[in-house]
Motif scaffolding. Structure first.
Motif, PDB file in Angstrom:
ATOM      1  N   LYS E  18       0.804  -1.220   0.000  1.00 52.95           N
ATOM      2  CA  LYS E  18       0.000   0.000   0.000  1.00 52.95           C
ATOM      3  C   LYS E  18       0.849   1.289   0.000  1.00 52.95           C
ATOM      4  N   SER E  19       2.097   1.186   0.379  1.00 52.06           N
ATOM      5  CA  SER E  19       2.934   2.394   0.330  1.00 52.06           C
ATOM      6  C   SER E  19       3.699   2.465  -0.990  1.00 52.06           C
ATOM      7  N   ASP E  20       3.472   1.483  -1.843  1.00 50.58           N
ATOM      8  CA  ASP E  20       4.140   1.462  -3.135  1.00 50.58           C
ATOM      9  C   ASP E  20       3.593   2.602  -4.000  1.00 50.58           C
ATOM     10  N   THR E  21       4.490   3.346  -4.610  1.00 46.47           N
ATOM     11  CA  THR E  21       4.014   4.465  -5.425  1.00 46.47           C
ATOM     12  C   THR E  21       3.226   3.990  -6.637  1.00 46.47           C
ATOM     13  N   PHE E  22       3.539   2.776  -7.123  1.00 52.50           N
ATOM     14  CA  PHE E  22       2.815   2.272  -8.293  1.00 52.50           C
ATOM     15  C   PHE E  22       1.325   2.178  -7.974  1.00 52.50           C
ATOM     16  N   ARG E  23       1.033   1.592  -6.828  1.00 52.47           N
ATOM     17  CA  ARG E  23      -0.358   1.432  -6.420  1.00 52.47           C
ATOM     18  C   ARG E  23      -1.019   2.782  -6.153  1.00 52.47           C
ATOM     19  N   ARG E  24      -0.290   3.675  -5.493  1.00 51.44           N
ATOM     20  CA  ARG E  24      -0.880   4.965  -5.147  1.00 51.44           C
ATOM     21  C   ARG E  24      -1.088   5.843  -6.367  1.00 51.44           C
ATOM     22  N   LEU E  25      -0.242   5.669  -7.375  1.00 52.61           N
ATOM     23  CA  LEU E  25      -0.354   6.530  -8.547  1.00 52.61           C
ATOM     24  C   LEU E  25      -1.276   5.964  -9.611  1.00 52.61           C
ATOM     25  N   LEU E  26      -1.754   4.728  -9.425  1.00 53.63           N
ATOM     26  CA  LEU E  26      -2.510   4.061 -10.477  1.00 53.63           C
ATOM     27  C   LEU E  26      -3.643   4.918 -11.046  1.00 53.63           C
ATOM     28  N   PRO E  27      -4.519   5.497 -10.183  1.00 59.59           N
ATOM     29  CA  PRO E  27      -5.609   6.324 -10.747  1.00 59.59           C
ATOM     30  C   PRO E  27      -5.076   7.484 -11.599  1.00 59.59           C
ATOM     31  N   SER E  31      -5.572   8.351 -15.709  1.00 55.83           N
ATOM     32  CA  SER E  31      -6.007   9.640 -16.251  1.00 55.83           C
ATOM     33  C   SER E  31      -5.022  10.155 -17.291  1.00 55.83           C
ATOM     34  N   VAL E  32      -3.734  10.063 -16.962  1.00 53.48           N
ATOM     35  CA  VAL E  32      -2.719  10.533 -17.897  1.00 53.48           C
ATOM     36  C   VAL E  32      -2.798   9.744 -19.204  1.00 53.48           C
ATOM     37  N   ALA E  33      -2.982   8.418 -19.087  1.00 54.69           N
ATOM     38  CA  ALA E  33      -3.068   7.577 -20.288  1.00 54.69           C
ATOM     39  C   ALA E  33      -4.274   7.974 -21.130  1.00 54.69           C
ATOM     40  N   LEU E  34      -5.405   8.166 -20.463  1.00 55.84           N
ATOM     41  CA  LEU E  34      -6.623   8.542 -21.199  1.00 55.84           C
ATOM     42  C   LEU E  34      -6.469   9.897 -21.875  1.00 55.84           C
ATOM     43  N   PHE E  35      -5.924  10.842 -21.144  1.00 55.24           N
ATOM     44  CA  PHE E  35      -5.697  12.179 -21.685  1.00 55.24           C
ATOM     45  C   PHE E  35      -4.812  12.117 -22.941  1.00 55.24           C
ATOM     46  N   SER E  36      -3.723  11.371 -22.858  1.00 57.81           N
ATOM     47  CA  SER E  36      -2.808  11.246 -23.994  1.00 57.81           C
ATOM     48  C   SER E  36      -3.508  10.576 -25.169  1.00 57.81           C
ATOM     49  N   ALA E  37      -4.258   9.525 -24.878  1.00 50.71           N
ATOM     50  CA  ALA E  37      -4.967   8.838 -25.957  1.00 50.71           C
ATOM     51  C   ALA E  37      -5.970   9.790 -26.614  1.00 50.71           C
ATOM     52  N   TRP E 220       0.991   5.176 -29.144  1.00 48.52           N
ATOM     53  CA  TRP E 220       2.073   4.810 -28.216  1.00 48.52           C
ATOM     54  C   TRP E 220       2.341   5.931 -27.210  1.00 48.52           C
ATOM     55  N   THR E 221       2.002   7.157 -27.576  1.00 47.11           N
ATOM     56  CA  THR E 221       2.219   8.293 -26.674  1.00 47.11           C
ATOM     57  C   THR E 221       1.628   8.044 -25.287  1.00 47.11           C
ATOM     58  N   ALA E 222       0.451   7.419 -25.271  1.00 54.44           N
ATOM     59  CA  ALA E 222      -0.200   7.166 -23.982  1.00 54.44           C
ATOM     60  C   ALA E 222       0.712   6.358 -23.072  1.00 54.44           C
ATOM     61  N   LEU E 223       1.351   5.332 -23.641  1.00 57.60           N
ATOM     62  CA  LEU E 223       2.235   4.477 -22.851  1.00 57.60           C
ATOM     63  C   LEU E 223       3.463   5.258 -22.370  1.00 57.60           C
ATOM     64  N   ILE E 224       4.047   6.001 -23.312  1.00 60.06           N
ATOM     65  CA  ILE E 224       5.261   6.756 -22.973  1.00 60.06           C
ATOM     66  C   ILE E 224       4.967   7.783 -21.883  1.00 60.06           C
TER      67      ILE E 224
END
Lengths: 279, 279, 279, 279, 279
Positions: E18-27, E31-37, E220-224
């Motif tokens: 739960k303190s992992d940044t991956f989990r905390r940043l997931l939401p 959003s960033v992926a959707l925005f880029s797409a 691919w921009t979304a992934l990058i």
């Protein structure tokens, strides 16, 4: 100093506080944008094909300028943190002095109130001393002299043994050391030619940018240059602001609060009744 | 040291002070520009198509050279700041000594004036000692010896208890520590082969630049090379200037002012009448 | 240590001192150049079109290797500077000891000469102790023991009060601390796997370079590879040389001079007649 | 700790010691190579033209990952060096204690042997204490208690004056400080989420690499990815190994030797006959 | 603080604590992926050919942002480590105090239990004091006052000589210094405008990314963008989490364990019977 929640992302991204570099740089950013757009216009309509677009130069120098500015910010931060550390030591020295005097002097001893006043006054006067640039007399020194004199008087009257004098010595010496440390930070900006060079470098870097970028990026150049300028100038601005932490800017240290706090805690220990219950 | 307002951007960008690296590097910058233009001319008119343009080499090495120079500047800055810190400690030690002696010796005691003179003289003599490279006798040592002797004399005469001698001990010891610290900075430049390497590296980097850039940038190369040279050489120049902070260059520490200030404050505490009112 | 003028640019650029990395690396640089030229020849005449030119790999890794080497140099420099600092502390401790003993012992006291000899001998013996790798007996320890014994003897005979013993204590303790600090630097190289990795990395980086650069730069590759090798290997060489500063290489600390200087200054304070005039 | 000659280049480049990261990473490197080759095969034969080659992403992130890992290594190195420094202080404190006790206690005093035993035992027990993770009793504390008790006993019997007790105090206090410092390093790894992030980042960086590089570099990608992986993973491995320096790995500190050395030197000073000759 | 094995790679890569940044940043990452797409979709279907793809801007600024964030993480780590160091000093001061009091007070002395209680209570109360943001009374100060008072009482009753009082003085003074140090870290976040700037910069960097990358990389921009966002935001998140180490987050210091440990060890030394056997 502004109290804020460093974890509130949206709050901080969209808050444009008066100490925010975005707000302070806005006029300069507009000038940079206009200047870049002017070059782009000239390149397209007045003197076409005179420039040779390249990002190589700014990539090469971008590295040096970034490192310099990040190091600059860190050096400034270290000064700010050293200032904070010195005021922390002032709290510690005052507290240790109060704790020891409380233990060494019997309850109700007439010197307790005087000593508490002097310790509290030292912090107050140091705060003022660091804010005015020129002062006729050195008030913190005067108060320190009174503290030393009172302690020596108690020793010579036999109310404080020589060993206790020695126990108090490091805390009493700390006052002048802290004052000297703060004066050193306040009176010594970074070396003159370093400061000259940094500002000249940022200026040359930003002014040359449109000439190199316009052939490839046309009007987008204005956006790019402005963004890069925002980042570089912000770093320099932040460094300037925090490297001298004893004024009353938004980023300056809360010396008012610290001084007030010292006064309260010292009085609590040396004067107020509660010391009686404690034992 | 030059007092200046680090927040005045335009002032600093367009001021060409004699310690400004721009002014000092101007002749060298002109040479670099001419040299680059010569190569560009040769490439276009004398020996066309002999060179293969690339920015890869200078990008690769640009990284190392930037890091080296930024670290070099920071190391030099740390020496400068350590020098400042040492002179700050001298102020502190002198002040603490004066504060304690003022508290321990009765008003009007004949040793007060002598001790104030000696403390003030130490700072003055240390300043001179650090400016001349070779000195027959070690004057700061001599003054310290007189200070120690006077304090020991007061102790053996019973006017200063053993505990008070101990209270004065750290401040008295600080003098020789500070003097040693300053001598260390003054006498020890950065290691010889490091200095050799840095200058050789800058030279090779700048000299090879036109050969790689001319095929792509023609006469613009002169501008690019000159700008890069200005940045790299400025960093080295600034480092050279600040790494030995005890001379009287524009960036050197204000040891004159600090020494004068010590003398005034110490006399104020130990000699002048005001000490009488204070209590 | 070589005394030199760090501000003489031309002198340093064209001087090829025996400790200069350019001179020391020359044979290796020639090998690298030949190896690269060989690959270029093979690529053009023996096995054409087998390699795919790219600068991406070396740009990517160039960043890591530069940072690693610059940090390596800085860590080595810090060890060198810590060594210098320790010998500076030896000067300070010796000087403070001499100043205090001069103040505490009457003129002409028979122990003055012995104590001056012992303090001077400590520096000399520490210097030798740090140069030989294995020694049967620990001579600096022995001399320190004699110093402590003599001071304790004076104390037990009543010629040095307990308070004065305490005043001398930090300076006497400093000797063993300094000796231990120097031994720590001398006996502890950087961790083995770090050292292994750095050399392997430089090797792989340089050896793989011609394979990636030859398709684009042909014979110019030899020049590029050699220049990059010169820079990277120089950094590692300089780090190796300065990280152990107690030998007698060109970059090593001037322990001979410092030790001689200590002996002179201490004798001046404790033995020579001038102490008489002083008061 | 392995003793080695840091200046022997060929020896270190071609030696594959068991603590060498090259040897330890070999299996993982083979997997990375196979994985990359698999992607290259799929790109050419199974799903051609699905990927878009670019080095931009890895160049961008390559910068962050390199800086992070170099800083990581440096932080780990600082812990390692702090550990070394603490054991150096143990040597110094033990030595100073022995030197002072030798000077304060008459030759042949019955406490000499006991005190020498206790000082030597402290180092031995601290070494063991830092190697076992859980211990029922805190043996170093126990030995320190005996040391303090014996010194206090000598003081109360009048064989050690109060001033001498004070002279011994800093060295006696150093033992618990050193022990606490070592325990702090041993028990506190870098913050959990930092460690999690670093490993995830390396993993993502390496796994995504073939997808971006295969369109341009085909089978060469396997070599490139493996080399980059070797460098990044080595840095992390080295950091892991040196950040806790009190085990008995190849890179760990030579606490066995230091402890043995302390025992010998202390016995030499306090017990063996030679002390007699010395004076 | 979470205990973990820093050497288990797979465990850490695939653990989503739960303190992992991956989990905390997931939401936020989604959003960033959707925005880029969304930008990619708009670029291809709604407003084609309006954007000019370039990686130059983000390469240039990528350097500054990486350096800033790595320095930010390191500054935060230094605060965390300073906090750890302060609690280590608390252990050391408590232990030294217990060791000395055990040696100075006879077995069974009535003050032993009280003093052990007070030392243990200091750590406990400091822990609570640092967790609550506002407290009416300063409990650690109160306990320190009782400690000082008890030691002074023993001195005035003649059960603790003046020299012993001096031996205890540095350890007693350490308590207030440690408390002040922790309060300084807890109450002083990094300067406000620095914090504002960093978050704004990350935001601008990520939001501008799709506009520059979409013409070249399409979906691919979304992934990058997401990957870059993950890295940059993780660094800021980790820094935020560790810069104030006195709460009870996963990364915070184990002050509960340290305080409990102090209590046990001090009681062991001062109260429990074993002290009897020991001698």
């Amino acid at each position: 100093m502004i109290s804020y929640n460093p974890k509130s992302w949206w709050g901080l991204i969209f808050k444009f506080h008066k100490s925010d570099t975005f707000r302070r740089l806005l006029p300069a950013m507009l000038s940079v944008a206009l200047f870049s757009a002017g070059i782009a216009y000239a390149d397209q309509h007045l003197l076409p094909n005179q420039l040779k677009g390249t990002t190589a130069l700014h990539a090469l120098l971008g590295f040096v300028i970034s490192m310099l500015l990040v190091f600059r910010t860190n050096t400034a931060y270290e000064r700010w943190w050293e200032g904070r550390r010195l005021w922390g030591s002032l709290t510690n020295a005052s507290r240790n002095l109060a704790l020891k005097l409380d233990a060494y002097l019997p309850d109700g001893h007439p010197s307790r109130r005087l000593l508490a006043e002097l310790i509290g006054a030292y912090a107050d006067n140091l705060k003022h001393h660091l804010r005015v640039s020129i002062s006729v007399e050195h008030r913190p020194n005067r108060i320190a002299a009174q503290l030393f004199a009172e302690v020596a008087r108690l020793n010579s009257k036999g109310e404080l043994s020589g060993d206790k004098l020695l126990c108090l010595n490091p805390d009493l010496s700390a006052f002048a050391d802290i004052c000297g440390g703060c004066e050193r930070i306040q009176k010594t900006p970074i070396p003159y030619s370093y400061s000259l060079f940094l500002k000249k470098f940022i200026f040359l870097y930003i002014v040359s940018m449109p000439f190199c970028f316009v052939p490839d990026f046309h009007y987008w150049t204005a956006l790019i240059t402005t963004l890069v300028f925002y980042v570089l100038a912000s770093l320099e601005l932040i460094a300037e602001e925090i490297e001298n932490p004893f004024g009353d800017d938004a980023n300056d240290l809360p010396t008012d609060d610290i001084a007030a706090n010292i006064r309260i805690r010292v009085r609590e220990l040396l004067v107020h009744g509660e010391t009686g219950h404690r034992r």
